[in-house]
Motif scaffolding. Structure first.
Motif, mmCIF file in Angstrom:
data_model
loop_
_atom_site.group_PDB
_atom_site.id
_atom_site.type_symbol
_atom_site.label_atom_id
_atom_site.label_comp_id
_atom_site.label_asym_id
_atom_site.label_seq_id
_atom_site.Cartn_x
_atom_site.Cartn_y
_atom_site.Cartn_z
ATOM 1 N N CYS A 295 0.845 -1.199 0.000
ATOM 2 C CA CYS A 295 0.000 0.000 0.000
ATOM 3 C C CYS A 295 0.872 1.238 0.000
ATOM 4 C CB CYS A 295 -0.940 0.006 1.206
ATOM 5 S SG CYS A 295 -0.094 -0.044 2.811
ATOM 6 N N TYR A 296 0.278 2.360 -0.365
ATOM 7 C CA TYR A 296 1.009 3.621 -0.411
ATOM 8 C C TYR A 296 0.081 4.726 0.078
ATOM 9 C CZ TYR A 296 4.634 6.821 -2.003
ATOM 10 O OH TYR A 296 5.638 7.751 -2.049
ATOM 11 N N VAL A 297 0.334 5.223 1.264
ATOM 12 C CA VAL A 297 -0.444 6.267 1.939
ATOM 13 C C VAL A 297 -1.800 5.749 2.401
ATOM 14 C CG1 VAL A 297 -1.422 8.579 1.824
ATOM 15 C CG2 VAL A 297 0.746 8.113 0.701
ATOM 16 N N ASN A 298 -2.613 5.257 1.468
ATOM 17 C CA ASN A 298 -3.933 4.734 1.826
ATOM 18 C C ASN A 298 -3.859 3.222 1.948
ATOM 19 O OD1 ASN A 298 -5.282 7.318 1.695
ATOM 20 N ND2 ASN A 298 -5.051 7.182 -0.526
ATOM 21 N N CYS A 299 -3.745 2.728 3.187
ATOM 22 C CA CYS A 299 -3.571 1.303 3.443
ATOM 23 C C CYS A 299 -4.851 0.712 4.038
ATOM 24 C CB CYS A 299 -2.402 1.078 4.400
ATOM 25 S SG CYS A 299 -0.819 1.671 3.722
ATOM 26 N N LYS A 300 -5.325 -0.385 3.457
ATOM 27 C CA LYS A 300 -6.577 -0.993 3.891
ATOM 28 C C LYS A 300 -6.527 -1.452 5.343
ATOM 29 C CE LYS A 300 -8.009 -2.538 -0.727
ATOM 30 N NZ LYS A 300 -8.333 -3.716 -1.573
ATOM 31 N N SER A 301 -5.348 -1.880 5.802
ATOM 32 C CA SER A 301 -5.241 -2.394 7.169
ATOM 33 C C SER A 301 -5.105 -1.282 8.204
ATOM 34 C CB SER A 301 -4.051 -3.354 7.279
ATOM 35 O OG SER A 301 -2.847 -2.703 6.926
ATOM 36 N N MET A 302 -5.029 -0.021 7.753
ATOM 37 C CA MET A 302 -4.937 1.102 8.686
ATOM 38 C C MET A 302 -6.332 1.663 8.953
ATOM 39 S SD MET A 302 -2.540 4.546 8.609
ATOM 40 C CE MET A 302 -3.571 5.606 7.583
#
Length: 347
Positions: A295-302
């Motif tokens: 991911c880059y900046v927008n991460c699903k796990s965040m």
């Protein structure tokens, strides 16, 4: 490189783990539980962000931020870490002081002060972000920089602590080791980058630095190898703190001897004493999962929360004093000795 170019490239770049998020201000207080645990007031003023379990004494044996915090000022709702830097003051010609407020970065304009935080596997401009890193562990803490530094030689021991004079909110270069010497239209940004090599054993050290190291050769940006004494590669933790200087940019208010008027809350008018503190507090293994995600900046796990929730999280000051937010004050809280640069550039 302009931030707008970074965003544009990021939309089409290969996706690997780098996160950038905003954090609102938790409190501005004269506390430092890392360097001066239990001491209130501490020697100088700090701006703190993160989990609301921040307090005067945060000893690792009895302080677990994810367990003790009920909210966080940071966008990731699983991040109850605390991040802090010194406060900045403007010194008027008559010798009085006023605190320079922080403002949100691009994309976080609605935040209550605070700063922007990055965790990276590779340098910011490397959109592949393929290096494997080990996330910080529960109980981990560190600082970087030295508030006693007042020469360039002292500052060069910490090569990744710099300033950017913002012409607009997209400005990122050039970077300097000293305070900007001219008014900055969009503010002064301090860049705080921490070492990335861990000894793999100690969650802290007496000086809060020695358990970490810079690469043995090169630097983080050039993918320099970690030294054998500190073999574990960790994320590059970086702060961007933007001080809103628009109320202090009138050149007629600046010293007539050619020096600049900004002073850190610990008395440094050179800028060489910049430093930052960090106490890890991500819930469970949430940070490692993000670092392992493509991911880059927008991460699903965040997991994230709203700006309103970030701004609503705050703690009351433990130290009751006038820090110069409204009126001019005769001295900086704690009255540190001032280390001001003379007109000829000497200290």
């Amino acid at each position: 490189m302009l931030w707008s170019s970074f965003i544009a490239f990021a939309l089409f770049a290969p996706s690997h783990a780098l996160i950038r998020f905003g954090c609102s201000q938790l409190v501005v207080d004269r506390l430092d539980p890392l360097v001066n645990p239990g001491l209130a007031p501490s020697p100088h003023l700090h701006q703190i962000i993160g989990g609301n379990s921040f307090n005067t004494s945060m000893l690792p044996e009895n302080h677990d931020p994810p367990t003790l915090s009920t909210c966080t000022t940071c966008q990731p709702s699983d991040d109850f870490s605390n991040y802090w830097t010194a406060a900045l003051y403007f010194r008027a010609k008559n010798g009085t002081f006023k605190r320079v407020p922080q403002k949100g970065n691009s994309g976080f304009e609605g935040s209550n002060g605070g700063m922007t935080v990055y965790y990276m596997q590779n340098q910011l401009a490397d959109y592949a972000q393929k290096a494997k890193v080990t996330a910080f562990k529960p109980g981990f803490r560190m600082l970087i920089g030295n508030p006693m530094a007042n020469t360039k030689a002292d500052a060069n021991k910490y090569p990744q602590l710099t300033y950017t004079c913002l012409q607009d909110m997209g400005t990122r270069y050039p970077e300097t080791k000293n305070f900007p010497t001219k008014p900055c239209p969009a503010g002064i940004m301090t860049n705080v980058r921490f070492p990335t090599c861990w000894d793999g054993k100690n969650l802290d050290s007496p000086d809060h630095i020695s358990h970490m190291s810079y690469p043995a050769s090169g630097n983080f940006e050039s993918q320099g190898p970690c030294p054998s004494t500190h073999p574990v590669r960790m994320p590059q933790l970086m702060y961007e703190v933007i001080f809103e200087t628009k109320a202090f940019n009138n050149k007629e208010d600046w010293p007539t001897d050619g020096s600049q008027p900004f002073v850190w809350s610990f008395g440094d008018g050179t800028g060489y004493g910049s430093h930052g503190d960090y106490v890890f507090g991500w819930k469970d293994d949430s940070l490692q999962k993000i670092m392992d995600e493509a991911c880059y900046v927008n991460c699903k796990s965040m997991k994230t929360q709203t700006m309103a929730a970030m701004n609503a999280c705050a703690v009351k000051n433990r130290v009751n004093e006038d820090i110069g937010d409204r009126d001019w004050i005769p001295e900086i809280p704690g009255a540190p000795a001032l280390h001001l640069k003379a007109a000829d550039g000497t200290v």
